[in-house]
Design a protein around this motif. Structure first.
Motif, PDB file in Angstrom:
ATOM      1  N   LEU A 513     -14.350 -53.862 -15.493  1.00  0.00           N
ATOM      2  CA  LEU A 513     -13.793 -52.770 -14.704  1.00  0.00           C
ATOM      3  C   LEU A 513     -12.554 -53.195 -13.921  1.00  0.00           C
ATOM      4  O   LEU A 513     -12.067 -52.457 -13.067  1.00  0.00           O
ATOM      5  CB  LEU A 513     -14.846 -52.227 -13.737  1.00  0.00           C
ATOM      6  CG  LEU A 513     -16.142 -51.700 -14.366  1.00  0.00           C
ATOM      7  CD1 LEU A 513     -17.103 -51.226 -13.292  1.00  0.00           C
ATOM      8  CD2 LEU A 513     -15.856 -50.590 -15.359  1.00  0.00           C
ATOM      9  N   GLY A 514     -12.106 -54.409 -14.182  1.00  0.00           N
ATOM     10  CA  GLY A 514     -10.883 -54.874 -13.547  1.00  0.00           C
ATOM     11  C   GLY A 514     -11.064 -55.461 -12.169  1.00  0.00           C
ATOM     12  O   GLY A 514     -10.088 -55.673 -11.442  1.00  0.00           O
ATOM     13  N   SER A 515     -12.319 -55.761 -11.788  1.00  0.00           N
ATOM     14  CA  SER A 515     -12.578 -56.286 -10.447  1.00  0.00           C
ATOM     15  C   SER A 515     -12.809 -57.787 -10.418  1.00  0.00           C
ATOM     16  O   SER A 515     -13.261 -58.333  -9.407  1.00  0.00           O
ATOM     17  CB  SER A 515     -13.778 -55.553  -9.816  1.00  0.00           C
ATOM     18  OG  SER A 515     -13.468 -54.187  -9.627  1.00  0.00           O
ATOM     19  N   GLN A 516     -12.553 -58.466 -11.553  1.00  0.00           N
ATOM     20  CA  GLN A 516     -12.400 -59.921 -11.628  1.00  0.00           C
ATOM     21  C   GLN A 516     -13.612 -60.707 -11.125  1.00  0.00           C
ATOM     22  O   GLN A 516     -13.475 -61.786 -10.557  1.00  0.00           O
ATOM     23  CB  GLN A 516     -11.153 -60.329 -10.834  1.00  0.00           C
ATOM     24  CG  GLN A 516      -9.881 -59.632 -11.290  1.00  0.00           C
ATOM     25  CD  GLN A 516      -8.691 -59.923 -10.401  1.00  0.00           C
ATOM     26  OE1 GLN A 516      -8.707 -60.849  -9.591  1.00  0.00           O
ATOM     27  NE2 GLN A 516      -7.633 -59.139 -10.532  1.00  0.00           N
ATOM     28  N   ARG A 517     -14.817 -60.163 -11.330  1.00  0.00           N
ATOM     29  CA  ARG A 517     -16.057 -60.827 -10.913  1.00  0.00           C
ATOM     30  C   ARG A 517     -16.101 -61.108  -9.409  1.00  0.00           C
ATOM     31  O   ARG A 517     -16.782 -62.022  -8.946  1.00  0.00           O
ATOM     32  CB  ARG A 517     -16.287 -62.127 -11.701  1.00  0.00           C
ATOM     33  CG  ARG A 517     -16.558 -61.911 -13.179  1.00  0.00           C
ATOM     34  CD  ARG A 517     -16.875 -63.198 -13.912  1.00  0.00           C
ATOM     35  NE  ARG A 517     -17.149 -62.948 -15.318  1.00  0.00           N
ATOM     36  CZ  ARG A 517     -18.356 -62.893 -15.862  1.00  0.00           C
ATOM     37  NH1 ARG A 517     -19.422 -63.090 -15.106  1.00  0.00           N
ATOM     38  NH2 ARG A 517     -18.512 -62.646 -17.152  1.00  0.00           N
ATOM     39  N   PHE A 518     -15.380 -60.332  -8.627  1.00  0.00           N
ATOM     40  CA  PHE A 518     -15.307 -60.536  -7.182  1.00  0.00           C
ATOM     41  C   PHE A 518     -16.693 -60.418  -6.546  1.00  0.00           C
ATOM     42  O   PHE A 518     -17.408 -59.443  -6.766  1.00  0.00           O
ATOM     43  CB  PHE A 518     -14.363 -59.501  -6.564  1.00  0.00           C
ATOM     44  CG  PHE A 518     -14.246 -59.581  -5.069  1.00  0.00           C
ATOM     45  CD1 PHE A 518     -13.569 -60.633  -4.456  1.00  0.00           C
ATOM     46  CD2 PHE A 518     -14.822 -58.605  -4.265  1.00  0.00           C
ATOM     47  CE1 PHE A 518     -13.462 -60.706  -3.079  1.00  0.00           C
ATOM     48  CE2 PHE A 518     -14.710 -58.668  -2.887  1.00  0.00           C
ATOM     49  CZ  PHE A 518     -14.036 -59.727  -2.293  1.00  0.00           C
ATOM     50  N   GLY A 519     -17.069 -61.419  -5.760  1.00  0.00           N
ATOM     51  CA  GLY A 519     -18.322 -61.385  -5.018  1.00  0.00           C
ATOM     52  C   GLY A 519     -19.568 -61.497  -5.861  1.00  0.00           C
ATOM     53  O   GLY A 519     -20.646 -61.046  -5.439  1.00  0.00           O
ATOM     54  N   SER A 599     -11.320 -47.395 -10.508  1.00  0.00           N
ATOM     55  CA  SER A 599     -10.303 -46.897  -9.577  1.00  0.00           C
ATOM     56  C   SER A 599      -9.130 -46.283 -10.340  1.00  0.00           C
ATOM     57  O   SER A 599      -8.564 -46.913 -11.235  1.00  0.00           O
ATOM     58  CB  SER A 599      -9.785 -48.034  -8.698  1.00  0.00           C
ATOM     59  OG  SER A 599     -10.830 -48.571  -7.922  1.00  0.00           O
ATOM     60  N   ARG A 600      -8.749 -45.062  -9.984  1.00  0.00           N
ATOM     61  CA  ARG A 600      -7.683 -44.360 -10.702  1.00  0.00           C
ATOM     62  C   ARG A 600      -6.295 -44.839 -10.290  1.00  0.00           C
ATOM     63  O   ARG A 600      -5.321 -44.564 -10.975  1.00  0.00           O
ATOM     64  CB  ARG A 600      -7.804 -42.855 -10.464  1.00  0.00           C
ATOM     65  CG  ARG A 600      -9.071 -42.278 -11.079  1.00  0.00           C
ATOM     66  CD  ARG A 600      -8.980 -40.787 -11.256  1.00  0.00           C
ATOM     67  NE  ARG A 600     -10.152 -40.277 -11.949  1.00  0.00           N
ATOM     68  CZ  ARG A 600     -10.221 -39.086 -12.517  1.00  0.00           C
ATOM     69  NH1 ARG A 600      -9.172 -38.281 -12.471  1.00  0.00           N
ATOM     70  NH2 ARG A 600     -11.315 -38.684 -13.116  1.00  0.00           N
ATOM     71  N   THR A 606      -5.349 -55.807 -13.622  1.00  0.00           N
ATOM     72  CA  THR A 606      -6.649 -55.781 -14.302  1.00  0.00           C
ATOM     73  C   THR A 606      -7.331 -54.435 -14.120  1.00  0.00           C
ATOM     74  O   THR A 606      -7.946 -53.898 -15.051  1.00  0.00           O
ATOM     75  CB  THR A 606      -7.555 -56.894 -13.759  1.00  0.00           C
ATOM     76  OG1 THR A 606      -7.635 -56.796 -12.316  1.00  0.00           O
ATOM     77  CG2 THR A 606      -7.038 -58.261 -14.146  1.00  0.00           C
ATOM     78  N   THR A 607      -7.231 -53.862 -12.931  1.00  0.00           N
ATOM     79  CA  THR A 607      -7.871 -52.572 -12.674  1.00  0.00           C
ATOM     80  C   THR A 607      -7.171 -51.453 -13.435  1.00  0.00           C
ATOM     81  O   THR A 607      -7.816 -50.557 -14.001  1.00  0.00           O
ATOM     82  CB  THR A 607      -7.884 -52.269 -11.172  1.00  0.00           C
ATOM     83  OG1 THR A 607      -8.504 -53.350 -10.476  1.00  0.00           O
ATOM     84  CG2 THR A 607      -8.645 -50.993 -10.882  1.00  0.00           C
ATOM     85  N   ARG A 608      -5.832 -51.495 -13.468  1.00  0.00           N
ATOM     86  CA  ARG A 608      -5.088 -50.459 -14.197  1.00  0.00           C
ATOM     87  C   ARG A 608      -5.422 -50.504 -15.685  1.00  0.00           C
ATOM     88  O   ARG A 608      -5.605 -49.466 -16.323  1.00  0.00           O
ATOM     89  CB  ARG A 608      -3.586 -50.641 -13.970  1.00  0.00           C
ATOM     90  CG  ARG A 608      -3.123 -50.267 -12.553  1.00  0.00           C
ATOM     91  CD  ARG A 608      -1.606 -50.064 -12.516  1.00  0.00           C
ATOM     92  NE  ARG A 608      -0.891 -51.298 -12.829  1.00  0.00           N
ATOM     93  CZ  ARG A 608      -0.513 -52.187 -11.910  1.00  0.00           C
ATOM     94  NH1 ARG A 608      -0.800 -51.979 -10.631  1.00  0.00           N
ATOM     95  NH2 ARG A 608       0.148 -53.273 -12.257  1.00  0.00           N
TER      96      ARG A 608
END
Length: 625
Positions: A513-519, A599-600, A606-608
């Motif tokens: 989802l483009g959130s880079q495995r954050f957290g 996220s739009r 990555t998110t885009r």
């Protein structure tokens, strides 16, 4: 009218001990016992009543000590699941946090439609001690307590503010617990002073009661309508859910598939209704479904849902059934589920409904070419499974290799328990269940922390079976306390503790989802960046399990894991097999989709990029009308 003077708690204990359920002529205890943790809200009420019952023999209602209130609800739910919803434990907790700890368990029970009786202690009904310790003071009204939070997650809720109110409330509770349509968490909030208050109870309240669990018969006209749709189908598909298992419809379903040639896909709750190696078993369906099931779903023109509630994972968020003209026939005991997706509803017991459909289709079967296509898709699915089992990954093994080894060393009656993380998805594709009770994956609520506690309940429900808890380090850290309960009760359970130092499932989802495995990794906070991206935390979960009383075996490879499992099977007490796997997989190939919004707008490339992929999938999503 003959009466007996008892406290409300003593009366409740005596009442529960006299309740039985019956189906198909077989009776069993409806409430086999009470789980509890005592505090000031219930120690002198329910606690005293259970002690008195055990000491005097006036009521047979065993007490079991849990270590976490949520855990005891999970254990109760697992027990009910193993017993096909025909038995339900009661759970008592003290006021305040003891009771609210049960709310997650209540939500899990109701979401999974599994019975459990919750007895949270409440504040003084007289309000003479106001506010009492742990009481919520609410400016909206003096009758509001934290236990009102149970209303949203219970199928029945009542607060017993006077002793005599227990009579209708207790009877209503049993009605809901034994109704396959309405069942779930049933909550009777018990003010602590009312628990200890005496009352002259009618002796007839404590007579032996048998609650008959019926099998609703299908309406002949509904059977005819459903059969007409199936007769016109060219590429039909069965989706077997939990109702096929709870109703004991396995034999009827297998015979129906063989006679008609309709392939059978399954949900998490329905896995094992048809053995994995049956010629018409095509495996799990949906977001983490098998190749065969999802390929057949793409073209299916009629879908026969049997005992399924059609969760978003089953429908791959309304994308897996790709035929623009697909229609549904839903056989379900609950009309709520029978009418989903604009279906032709067949409201009935699953076993009786299948038998009725079989009788209406005695001279019909699918075209031989469709049977051949099913065989070809199953063969390709087996190739995919074997590749996952024998990935040869290193230096740490892939989780799929561990599952393959586990498949090989366990017999058909062994129960595998899981609930959350990356394992349910892997299991839905890869687990080879022949027995309807062999696959115990809680995926309606997918509750982290369910697994270990559920191992207690499953083993109590059927001590003759090997019970294997599959738990990742994320779920283990949520709730592992019931290992102590396993040890204290002398229950032999095998716990396979898969450690990968993070949240593998959410990490992979985050990346997609483009959130880079954050957290999603277990790391030190980095003094330079200020983020959790430092070195791996030196958490020793095996040592923790040992400290809780379990024997621990270590495995560093697939071969060592097999050997450790053989030792664990031969052991006579709870044993943990600890193995590290690669956080990054590889996992089985994906054949479905799951709608998790992206996220739009974003400043991250990555998110885009992920949103563009999401939008492509979204185009295939639709209502089934």
């Amino acid at each position: 009218m003959e009466t007996i003077r008892l406290t409300t708690a003593q009366a409740l204990v005596r009442f529960l001990a006299a309740q039985y359920s019956e189906r198909d002529g077989q009776e069993q205890r409806l409430v086999p016992g009470v789980w509890g943790i005592f505090g000031h809200g219930n120690v002198a009420g329910i606690g005293q009543a259970l002690l008195q019952a055990a000491t005097t023999g006036e009521a047979d209602l065993p007490y079991y000590l849990a270590r976490n209130e949520q855990g005891m609800v999970h254990a109760s739910v697992a027990y009910a699941k193993m017993r096909d919803r025909l038995a339900a434990f009661a759970c008592t907790a003290s006021t305040g946090p003891g009771s609210t700890n049960m709310i997650t368990g209540a939500a899990l029970a109701t979401t999974n439609r599994l019975p459990v009786l919750l007895l949270p202690s409440d504040m003084f009904a007289t309000r003479v001690a106001d506010p009492v310790l742990q009481q919520l003071e609410d400016t909206r009204g003096g009758d509001v307590t934290v236990n009102d939070a149970f209303r949203a997650v219970s199928k029945y809720f009542d607060r017993i503010s006077r002793p005599e109110q227990l009579i209708p409330a207790a009877l209503a509770a049993m009605r809901v617990l034994t109704d396959p349509v309405e069942t779930g968490a049933v909550t009777l909030a018990l003010p602590q002073d009312v628990q200890a208050e005496a009352y002259d109870w009618p002796v007839s309240f404590f007579r032996r009661r048998v609650w008959h669990v019926g099998r609703p018969v299908p309406e002949p006209a509904a059977v005819e309508r459903a059969a007409r749709l199936l007769r016109n189908a060219k590429k039909p598909l069965i989706v077997a859910g939990g109702g096929a298992v709870y109703s004991g419809a396995e034999t009827a379903l297998r015979a129906f598939a063989e006679a008609t040639g309709i392939p059978v896909a399954d949900t998490h709750a329905g896995k094992g209704a048809v053995p994995w190696d049956h010629p018409y078993a095509v495996g799990g369906i949906g977001s983490t479904g098998s190749y065969a099931a999802d390929e057949l779903a793409k073209d299916a023109d009629v879908v026969l849902g049997i005992g399924t509630r059609y969760s978003d994972f089953t429908t791959a968020s309304h994308t897996v059934f790709g035929n623009p003209e697909v229609t549904f026939v839903n056989l379900n005991v609950a009309r709520l589920d029978a009418v989903k997706h604009s279906a032709e509803p067949l409201v009935a017991d699953a076993r009786l409904g299948i038998q009725a459909l079989a009788g209406a289709l005695t001279d019909w079967e699918v075209d031989p070419s469709y049977r051949q296509r099913t065989r070809e898709l199953i063969a390709r699915t087996r190739e995919i499974e074997e590749a996952c089992f024998n990935a040869g990954h290193g230096p740490l093994p892939a989780q799929t290799e561990i599952l393959g080894a586990l498949n090989a060393v366990l017999d058909d009656r062994a129960v595998v328990i899981n609930a959350a993380g990356s394992m349910p998805g892997d299991l839905q594709q890869l687990w080879r269940a022949r027995d309807p009770k062999a696959y115990h994956v809680e995926y309606a609520y997918s509750c982290m922390g369910y697994e270990v506690a559920a191992g207690v309940g499953a083993k109590m429900a059927d001590p003759s079976r090997e019970v294997v808890v599959l738990v990742g380090d994320g779920s283990y850290l949520m709730m592992a306390q019931e290992i102590v309960t396993m040890v204290s009760e002398g229950l032999k359970v095998i716990i396979v503790l898969v450690q990968n130092h993070g949240f593998a499932s959410i990490g992979a989802l985050s990346e997609s989802l483009g959130s880079q495995r954050f957290g999603t990794k277990y790391l030190y906070r980095n003094g330079d960046s200020g983020r959790l991206d430092g070195e791996v935390l030196p958490v020793d979960l095996a040592a923790n399990a040992s400290s809780l009383g379990a024997d621990v075996l270590h495995a560093a490879s697939v071969e060592e894991f097999r050997a450790a499992m053989e030792k664990a099977k031969a052991a006579g007490r709870t044993t943990v097999v600890h193995v590290e796997t690669d956080l990054y997989g590889p996992n089985p190939p994906g054949h479905g989709w799951w709608d998790v919004p992206v996220s739009r707008t974003s400043a991250l490339d990555t998110t885009r990029g992920a949103y563009e992929t999401y939008a492509d999938h979204k185009r295939a999503q639709r209502h089934y009308l």
